[in-house]
Design an enzyme around this catalytic site. Structure first.
Site, PDB file in Angstrom:
ATOM      1  CB  ALA A  78      -8.016   1.130  -7.531  1.00  0.00           C
ATOM      2  CE1 TYR A  94     -12.111   3.170  -9.969  1.00  0.00           C
ATOM      3  CE2 TYR A  94     -14.431   2.729 -10.369  1.00  0.00           C
ATOM      4  CZ  TYR A  94     -13.269   2.480  -9.671  1.00  0.00           C
ATOM      5  OH  TYR A  94     -13.257   1.533  -8.677  1.00  0.00           O
ATOM      6  NE  ARG A 105     -20.615  13.270  -6.366  1.00  0.00           N
ATOM      7  CZ  ARG A 105     -20.270  12.209  -5.650  1.00  0.00           C
ATOM      8  NH1 ARG A 105     -20.478  10.993  -6.106  1.00  0.00           N
ATOM      9  NH2 ARG A 105     -19.727  12.363  -4.477  1.00  0.00           N
ATOM     10  CD  GLU A 106     -19.875  17.934 -15.812  1.00  0.00           C
ATOM     11  OE1 GLU A 106     -19.185  17.659 -16.783  1.00  0.00           O
ATOM     12  OE2 GLU A 106     -19.700  18.931 -15.071  1.00  0.00           O
ATOM     13  CG  ASP A 152      -2.138   0.815   1.101  1.00  0.00           C
ATOM     14  OD1 ASP A 152      -2.000   2.030   0.828  1.00  0.00           O
ATOM     15  OD2 ASP A 152      -3.245   0.268   1.240  1.00  0.00           O
ATOM     16  CB  ILE A 201       0.053  -0.932  -7.512  1.00  0.00           C
ATOM     17  CG1 ILE A 201      -0.454  -2.136  -8.295  1.00  0.00           C
ATOM     18  CG2 ILE A 201      -0.575   0.321  -8.062  1.00  0.00           C
ATOM     19  CD1 ILE A 201      -0.120  -3.418  -7.654  1.00  0.00           C
TER      20      ILE A 201
HETATM   21  C1  UD2 Z   1     -19.506   4.196  -6.670  1.00  0.00           C
HETATM   22  C2  UD2 Z   1     -18.082   3.916  -6.249  1.00  0.00           C
HETATM   23  C3  UD2 Z   1     -17.144   4.078  -7.396  1.00  0.00           C
HETATM   24  C4  UD2 Z   1     -17.597   3.268  -8.592  1.00  0.00           C
HETATM   25  C5  UD2 Z   1     -19.064   3.565  -8.900  1.00  0.00           C
HETATM   26  C6  UD2 Z   1     -19.579   2.620  -9.965  1.00  0.00           C
HETATM   27  C7  UD2 Z   1     -17.951   4.564  -3.890  1.00  0.00           C
HETATM   28  C8  UD2 Z   1     -17.420   5.563  -2.918  1.00  0.00           C
HETATM   29  N1  UD2 Z   1     -17.685   4.846  -5.191  1.00  0.00           N
HETATM   30  O1  UD2 Z   1     -19.636   5.558  -7.060  1.00  0.00           O
HETATM   31  O2  UD2 Z   1     -15.839   3.676  -7.025  1.00  0.00           O
HETATM   32  O3  UD2 Z   1     -17.390   1.891  -8.335  1.00  0.00           O
HETATM   33  O4  UD2 Z   1     -19.886   3.382  -7.754  1.00  0.00           O
HETATM   34  O5  UD2 Z   1     -20.787   3.057 -10.452  1.00  0.00           O
HETATM   35  O6  UD2 Z   1     -18.514   3.557  -3.555  1.00  0.00           O
HETATM   36  N2  UD2 Z   1     -24.395  11.434  -3.066  1.00  0.00           N
HETATM   37  C9  UD2 Z   1     -25.160  12.414  -2.474  1.00  0.00           C
HETATM   38  N3  UD2 Z   1     -24.592  13.165  -1.487  1.00  0.00           N
HETATM   39  C10 UD2 Z   1     -23.300  12.977  -1.057  1.00  0.00           C
HETATM   40  C11 UD2 Z   1     -22.513  11.962  -1.687  1.00  0.00           C
HETATM   41  C12 UD2 Z   1     -23.094  11.203  -2.696  1.00  0.00           C
HETATM   42  O7  UD2 Z   1     -26.320  12.631  -2.838  1.00  0.00           O
HETATM   43  O8  UD2 Z   1     -22.856  13.703  -0.156  1.00  0.00           O
HETATM   44  C13 UD2 Z   1     -24.999  10.588  -4.108  1.00  0.00           C
HETATM   45  C14 UD2 Z   1     -24.223  10.621  -5.414  1.00  0.00           C
HETATM   46  O9  UD2 Z   1     -24.625  11.696  -6.227  1.00  0.00           O
HETATM   47  C15 UD2 Z   1     -24.603   9.257  -6.006  1.00  0.00           C
HETATM   48  C16 UD2 Z   1     -24.829   8.371  -4.772  1.00  0.00           C
HETATM   49  O10 UD2 Z   1     -24.989   9.245  -3.685  1.00  0.00           O
HETATM   50  O11 UD2 Z   1     -25.790   9.329  -6.735  1.00  0.00           O
HETATM   51  C17 UD2 Z   1     -23.668   7.437  -4.502  1.00  0.00           C
HETATM   52  O12 UD2 Z   1     -22.481   8.210  -4.531  1.00  0.00           O
HETATM   53  P1  UD2 Z   1     -21.067   7.611  -4.097  1.00  0.00           P
HETATM   54  O13 UD2 Z   1     -20.065   8.684  -4.278  1.00  0.00           O
HETATM   55  O14 UD2 Z   1     -21.178   6.958  -2.768  1.00  0.00           O
HETATM   56  O15 UD2 Z   1     -20.835   6.427  -5.117  1.00  0.00           O
HETATM   57  P2  UD2 Z   1     -20.980   6.330  -6.727  1.00  0.00           P
HETATM   58  O16 UD2 Z   1     -22.165   5.482  -7.004  1.00  0.00           O
HETATM   59  O17 UD2 Z   1     -20.867   7.653  -7.368  1.00  0.00           O
END
Ligand code: UD2
Length: 330
Positions: free
Chosen positions: A98, A164, A291-292, A52, A77
């Site tokens: 990652a 990603y 989010r974009e 790590d 890595i």
């Molecule tokens: C997750 C994974 C990412 C990738 C992806 C695949 C995490 C942290 N990230 O991204 O690595 O595998 O899935 O699709 O698990 N949100 C809010 N408020 C906040 C934070 C987030 O509304 O303060 C929403 C965000 O807009 C999204 C959802 O919660 O719709 C999940 O967000 P996230 O950042 O936990 O994970 P995601 O799905 O973007």
């Protein structure tokens, strides 16, 4: 917050049979998912080398397990000779190191390429040179992109909408090629939204559950991005560790990809409501701009991993939220 999570190792004692005692490399082992895997492997009496660079992982996450059976090597890595030397000492690798954030990959696509793809290639190449040691690596639901129908199955072609997702898909494609050309056995684990103790809430890119729990602890309203109708398939970290170990244990040859989720879709609005119920509060969330570049819907079909690896998502969302909240407030 404490380290916690020792109970997770107990959950996996039934996996000992057929797994044999061995030494494994865990890249990203000081991170959120990696540290739970290290704990479980220790509970099963395996030896572990953690690689790590401590960029997002923390030594404290694995402090309890460092000793005769587990060591931490600080390194990158992408360092090919280091990776080769470490893999040479082990029976196989769990590759979790990652750059994990979708938004960060959109800001820094070349860094995502370098860490996520080149890092994985390094391990595949090391395995090829050493007579094909098994590699179980973190892929992602992000390989699917936005789809017209849900749940998503492994047979659907990848259509990523972020660097990603693209780089994780390319990892899988290289792994499949290495299986066909050089008989390197590997498994790509398409993680959906993983949550649980030790997930760090401190960055804007942190998992939504870690952020929401952090806000609740401090009596603050969270921000829901967009209208909150977007859905995710949340899976508890203990179930993910179960899946990883079963993938390493599998006798299947060649390359395989598996969805690792719960097979349940929850809107972000519902998630906040369930958390408020768990905690016994009634705090309204704020709404912010969407989010974009993020997908709207995410839901895994988990029948392949259930049938081929005997995986079962054991922890319900409510149970997992209680465990995570208890850890965060201990
Ligand atoms: C997750 C994974 C990412 C990738 C992806 C695949 C995490 C942290 N990230 O991204 O690595 O595998 O899935 O699709 O698990 N949100 C809010 N408020 C906040 C934070 C987030 O509304 O303060 C929403 C965000 O807009 C999204 C959802 O919660 O719709 C999940 O967000 P996230 O950042 O936990 O994970 P995601 O799905 O973007």
């Amino acid at each position: 917050m404490g380290i916690g999570g020792d109970n997770i190792a107990i959950q996996f004692n039934h996996l000992q049979k057929d797994f044999g005692l061995a030494k494994y490399l865990v890249t990203g082992g000081a991170g959120f998912i990696g540290s739970h895997l290290v704990s479980a492997l220790n509970g099963l009496d395996h030896q572990v080398i953690v690689l790590d660079n401590l960029s997002s992982g923390r030594r404290e996450n694995i402090e309890n397990w460092l000793g005769p059976n587990t060591c931490l090597v600080e390194g990158d890595i992408r360092d090919q000779s280091l990776v080769e030397n470490l893999l040479a000492e082990t029976a196989g690798a769990f590759h979790l190191a990652a750059l994990v954030s979708v938004p960060q990959s959109i800001e820094r696509p070349t860094e995502s390429f370098s860490i996520n793809l080149e890092g994985t290639l390094n391990l595949l190449e090391a395995s090829r040179k050493q007579g094909n040691k098994k590699i179980v690596f973190a892929s992602s639901a992000a390989v699917y992109g936005n789809r017209h129908s849900y749940p998503v199955s492994e047979t659907m072609a990848g259509q990523p909408i972020s660097p990603y997702g693209l780089h994780k898909l390319m990892c899988e494609q290289h792994a499949e090629l290495f299986a066909n050309l050089y008989n390197v056995n590997s498994v790509g684990m398409r993680f959906f939204n993983v949550y649980g103790p030790r997930q760090d809430p401190s960055s804007p890119y942190s998992g939504v559950i870690s952020i929401f729990i952090d806000r609740l602890r401090r009596g603050l309203a969270p921000t829901i991005y967009g209208d909150g109708s977007q859905t995710r398939d949340f899976v508890y970290v203990g179930d993910v560790v179960q899946a990883l170990i079963k993938a390493m244990n599998s006798k299947k040859q060649g390359f395989a990809a598996y969805n690792v989720g719960r097979g349940e879709s929850v809107t972000i609005n519902m998630l906040w409501q369930i958390l408020c119920d768990v905690v016994g509060t009634n705090l309204p969330a704020k709404l912010g701009p969407a989010r974009e570049g993020e997908i709207h819907t995410s839901l895994a079909n988990i029948s392949k991993i259930e049938a081929e690896l005997g995986y079962k998502a054991e922890i319900t969302l409510q149970e997992g939220l209680i465990k995570t909240y208890e850890w965060a407030t201990q």
